[in-house]
Motif scaffolding. Structure first.
Motif, PDB file in Angstrom:
ATOM      1  N   TRP A   1       0.810  -1.218   0.000  1.00  0.00           N
ATOM      2  CA  TRP A   1       0.000   0.000   0.000  1.00  0.00           C
ATOM      3  C   TRP A   1       0.849   1.277   0.000  1.00  0.00           C
ATOM      4  O   TRP A   1       0.603   2.174  -0.813  1.00  0.00           O
ATOM      5  CB  TRP A   1      -0.973  -0.008   1.184  1.00  0.00           C
ATOM      6  CG  TRP A   1      -2.166  -0.884   1.005  1.00  0.00           C
ATOM      7  CD1 TRP A   1      -2.201  -2.249   1.036  1.00  0.00           C
ATOM      8  CD2 TRP A   1      -3.515  -0.472   0.754  1.00  0.00           C
ATOM      9  NE1 TRP A   1      -3.478  -2.714   0.827  1.00  0.00           N
ATOM     10  CE2 TRP A   1      -4.299  -1.649   0.651  1.00  0.00           C
ATOM     11  CE3 TRP A   1      -4.130   0.762   0.607  1.00  0.00           C
ATOM     12  CZ2 TRP A   1      -5.677  -1.607   0.414  1.00  0.00           C
ATOM     13  CZ3 TRP A   1      -5.506   0.809   0.377  1.00  0.00           C
ATOM     14  CH2 TRP A   1      -6.254  -0.357   0.272  1.00  0.00           C
TER      15      TRP A   1
ATOM     16  N   ILE B   1       0.476   4.379  -2.918  1.00  0.00           N
ATOM     17  CA  ILE B   1      -0.224   5.642  -2.650  1.00  0.00           C
ATOM     18  C   ILE B   1       0.467   6.510  -1.606  1.00  0.00           C
ATOM     19  O   ILE B   1      -0.074   7.538  -1.207  1.00  0.00           O
ATOM     20  CB  ILE B   1      -1.680   5.375  -2.211  1.00  0.00           C
ATOM     21  CG1 ILE B   1      -1.751   4.489  -0.963  1.00  0.00           C
ATOM     22  CG2 ILE B   1      -2.471   4.750  -3.362  1.00  0.00           C
ATOM     23  CD1 ILE B   1      -3.163   4.303  -0.407  1.00  0.00           C
TER      24      ILE B   1
ATOM     25  N   ALA C   1       1.319   8.351   4.014  1.00  0.00           N
ATOM     26  CA  ALA C   1       0.243   9.006   4.757  1.00  0.00           C
ATOM     27  C   ALA C   1      -1.112   8.376   4.434  1.00  0.00           C
ATOM     28  O   ALA C   1      -1.861   7.980   5.333  1.00  0.00           O
ATOM     29  CB  ALA C   1       0.217  10.503   4.460  1.00  0.00           C
ATOM     30  N   ARG C   2      -1.422   8.275   3.155  1.00  0.00           N
ATOM     31  CA  ARG C   2      -2.694   7.669   2.772  1.00  0.00           C
ATOM     32  C   ARG C   2      -2.744   6.197   3.164  1.00  0.00           C
ATOM     33  O   ARG C   2      -3.765   5.699   3.651  1.00  0.00           O
ATOM     34  CB  ARG C   2      -2.911   7.805   1.262  1.00  0.00           C
ATOM     35  CG  ARG C   2      -3.405   9.157   0.813  1.00  0.00           C
ATOM     36  CD  ARG C   2      -3.508   9.186  -0.698  1.00  0.00           C
ATOM     37  NE  ARG C   2      -4.207  10.364  -1.160  1.00  0.00           N
ATOM     38  CZ  ARG C   2      -4.299  10.719  -2.430  1.00  0.00           C
ATOM     39  NH1 ARG C   2      -3.724   9.965  -3.368  1.00  0.00           N
ATOM     40  NH2 ARG C   2      -4.954  11.809  -2.798  1.00  0.00           N
ATOM     41  N   ALA C   3      -1.635   5.480   2.930  1.00  0.00           N
ATOM     42  CA  ALA C   3      -1.624   4.050   3.214  1.00  0.00           C
ATOM     43  C   ALA C   3      -1.831   3.774   4.698  1.00  0.00           C
ATOM     44  O   ALA C   3      -2.634   2.900   5.071  1.00  0.00           O
ATOM     45  CB  ALA C   3      -0.316   3.430   2.736  1.00  0.00           C
TER      46      ALA C   3
ATOM     47  N   GLU D   1      -3.265   5.667   6.939  1.00  0.00           N
ATOM     48  CA  GLU D   1      -4.643   5.985   7.319  1.00  0.00           C
ATOM     49  C   GLU D   1      -5.580   4.833   6.969  1.00  0.00           C
ATOM     50  O   GLU D   1      -6.387   4.388   7.797  1.00  0.00           O
ATOM     51  CB  GLU D   1      -5.113   7.257   6.621  1.00  0.00           C
ATOM     52  CG  GLU D   1      -6.576   7.590   6.923  1.00  0.00           C
ATOM     53  CD  GLU D   1      -7.085   8.819   6.184  1.00  0.00           C
ATOM     54  OE1 GLU D   1      -8.307   9.066   6.252  1.00  0.00           O
ATOM     55  OE2 GLU D   1      -6.285   9.508   5.531  1.00  0.00           O
ATOM     56  N   LEU D   2      -5.470   4.326   5.753  1.00  0.00           N
ATOM     57  CA  LEU D   2      -6.379   3.270   5.306  1.00  0.00           C
ATOM     58  C   LEU D   2      -6.101   1.942   6.013  1.00  0.00           C
ATOM     59  O   LEU D   2      -7.037   1.197   6.329  1.00  0.00           O
ATOM     60  CB  LEU D   2      -6.278   3.112   3.788  1.00  0.00           C
ATOM     61  CG  LEU D   2      -6.869   4.284   2.999  1.00  0.00           C
ATOM     62  CD1 LEU D   2      -6.421   4.247   1.543  1.00  0.00           C
ATOM     63  CD2 LEU D   2      -8.391   4.285   3.094  1.00  0.00           C
TER      64      LEU D   2
ATOM     65  N   LEU E   1     -12.359   1.316  -0.091  1.00  0.00           N
ATOM     66  CA  LEU E   1     -12.475   2.322  -1.138  1.00  0.00           C
ATOM     67  C   LEU E   1     -13.342   1.796  -2.265  1.00  0.00           C
ATOM     68  O   LEU E   1     -13.354   0.594  -2.543  1.00  0.00           O
ATOM     69  CB  LEU E   1     -11.097   2.651  -1.708  1.00  0.00           C
ATOM     70  CG  LEU E   1     -10.031   3.196  -0.769  1.00  0.00           C
ATOM     71  CD1 LEU E   1      -8.678   3.153  -1.462  1.00  0.00           C
ATOM     72  CD2 LEU E   1     -10.371   4.612  -0.340  1.00  0.00           C
TER      73      LEU E   1
ATOM     74  N   GLU F   1     -12.484   5.585  -6.437  1.00  0.00           N
ATOM     75  CA  GLU F   1     -11.592   6.245  -5.472  1.00  0.00           C
ATOM     76  C   GLU F   1     -10.196   5.652  -5.567  1.00  0.00           C
ATOM     77  O   GLU F   1      -9.194   6.385  -5.488  1.00  0.00           O
ATOM     78  CB  GLU F   1     -12.137   6.080  -4.056  1.00  0.00           C
ATOM     79  CG  GLU F   1     -13.383   6.883  -3.752  1.00  0.00           C
ATOM     80  CD  GLU F   1     -13.989   6.549  -2.405  1.00  0.00           C
ATOM     81  OE1 GLU F   1     -14.611   7.451  -1.807  1.00  0.00           O
ATOM     82  OE2 GLU F   1     -13.862   5.392  -1.957  1.00  0.00           O
TER      83      GLU F   1
ATOM     84  N   MET G   1      -6.553   7.757  -6.623  1.00  0.00           N
ATOM     85  CA  MET G   1      -5.348   7.900  -5.808  1.00  0.00           C
ATOM     86  C   MET G   1      -4.180   7.045  -6.291  1.00  0.00           C
ATOM     87  O   MET G   1      -3.130   7.007  -5.652  1.00  0.00           O
ATOM     88  CB  MET G   1      -5.651   7.624  -4.329  1.00  0.00           C
ATOM     89  CG  MET G   1      -6.029   6.212  -3.993  1.00  0.00           C
ATOM     90  SD  MET G   1      -6.212   5.984  -2.172  1.00  0.00           S
ATOM     91  CE  MET G   1      -7.517   7.139  -1.796  1.00  0.00           C
TER      92      MET G   1
END
Length: 264
Positions: free
Chosen positions: A153, A157, A160-162, A164-165, A172, A176, A180
């Protein structure tokens, strides 16, 4: 008898030099002990298959692969040795998928979650039905995302995004995920096969060894990450299986209620 006849959780269909492999378990193709065992051998057998140059990985029924089977979760919780015993195969699934020289297209006909999402994202091109959803909800069932999610992940992406998810476990939509950069394409269900065939045709129109070794070269960095991270990731996941909150999270998920977590 072919090398694929022994598989009970996958089906195989050939069209020229394309081999389509489909998860074929229950309605959502959840990973049980048998499927996990077969996944540990699958990509080696696909590499050795002399009659294919490109693999399409998809799912039967209404999902691609919706993560772990809850009856299997219950056995892992009641007897943690069963989780310990799959550690080698958990590492082997990721390593053999990354070692596969043949190009592999993930055809997401439906939900890809947990290990299912990891496998999809480790493929070379990901094409999804626009109604499909993808995510890694390991934390929602009390587990560390140790089966490769924490490796792939962030590479796709960013951290930061990884993070969070991975820490929320949110899913998603396919659109979406495209926006990204997590997956390549999201198309209407009626266009899914045509888009996969278009990409497969372009790849197969190029010289075989140029394609295979370009992929192999691109995967070197991922394989280095896998080697450096997977032992610890799988160990942390095994440890999380033994926590009290793991059992409560699974029970709550099954009973469709909010978990009563204690931090233990």
């Amino acid at each position: 008898m072919t090398r694929f006849d022994r598989y009970s959780r996958f089906t195989f269909r050939r069209e020229g030099r394309i081999l389509t492999v489909a998860f074929s378990g229950n309605a959502v193709n959840a990973v049980d002990a048998v499927m996990h065992d077969e996944l540990a051998d699958l990509f080696v057998d696909l590499q050795r298959d002399p009659d294919s140059d490109l693999i399409v990985l998809t799912g039967e029924h209404r999902a691609f692969c919706a993560g772990g089977d809850f009856d299997w979760f219950d056995r892992q919780i009641s007897d943690p040795r069963t989780f310990r015993d799959i550690a080698y195969d958990a590492k082997r699934i990721v390593s053999t998928l990354l070692d596969l020289e043949k190009p592999i297209i993930a055809r997401l006909n439906g939900a890809a979650a947990g290990l299912g999402a990891t496998i999809a994202l480790l493929c070379d091109v990901i094409v999804a039905d626009e109604t499909a959803r993808i995510g890694d909800p390991h934390v929602k069932v009390g587990l560390v995302a140790g089966d490769g999610g924490a490796i792939i992940w962030p590479q796709l992406i960013g951290f930061a995004r990884a993070k969070e998810l991975l820490m929320t476990g949110d899913l998603l939509t396919a659109r979406e995920a495209v926006a990204m950069g997590l997956i390549n394409h999201a198309v209407p269900a009626g266009d899914l096969d045509a888009k996969v065939a278009e990409i497969a045709g372009k790849i197969l129109g190029n010289p075989r060894w140029a394609v295979r070794w370009t992929k192999t070269t691109a995967n070197i960095a991922l394989k280095q990450l896998m080697v450096s991270m997977t032992d610890a990731a799988v160990a942390y996941e095994a440890m999380s299986n033994m926590t009290a909150d793991r059992k409560e999270a699974v029970d709550a998920f099954r009973e469709r209620r909010a978990p009563k977590l204690t931090g233990e």
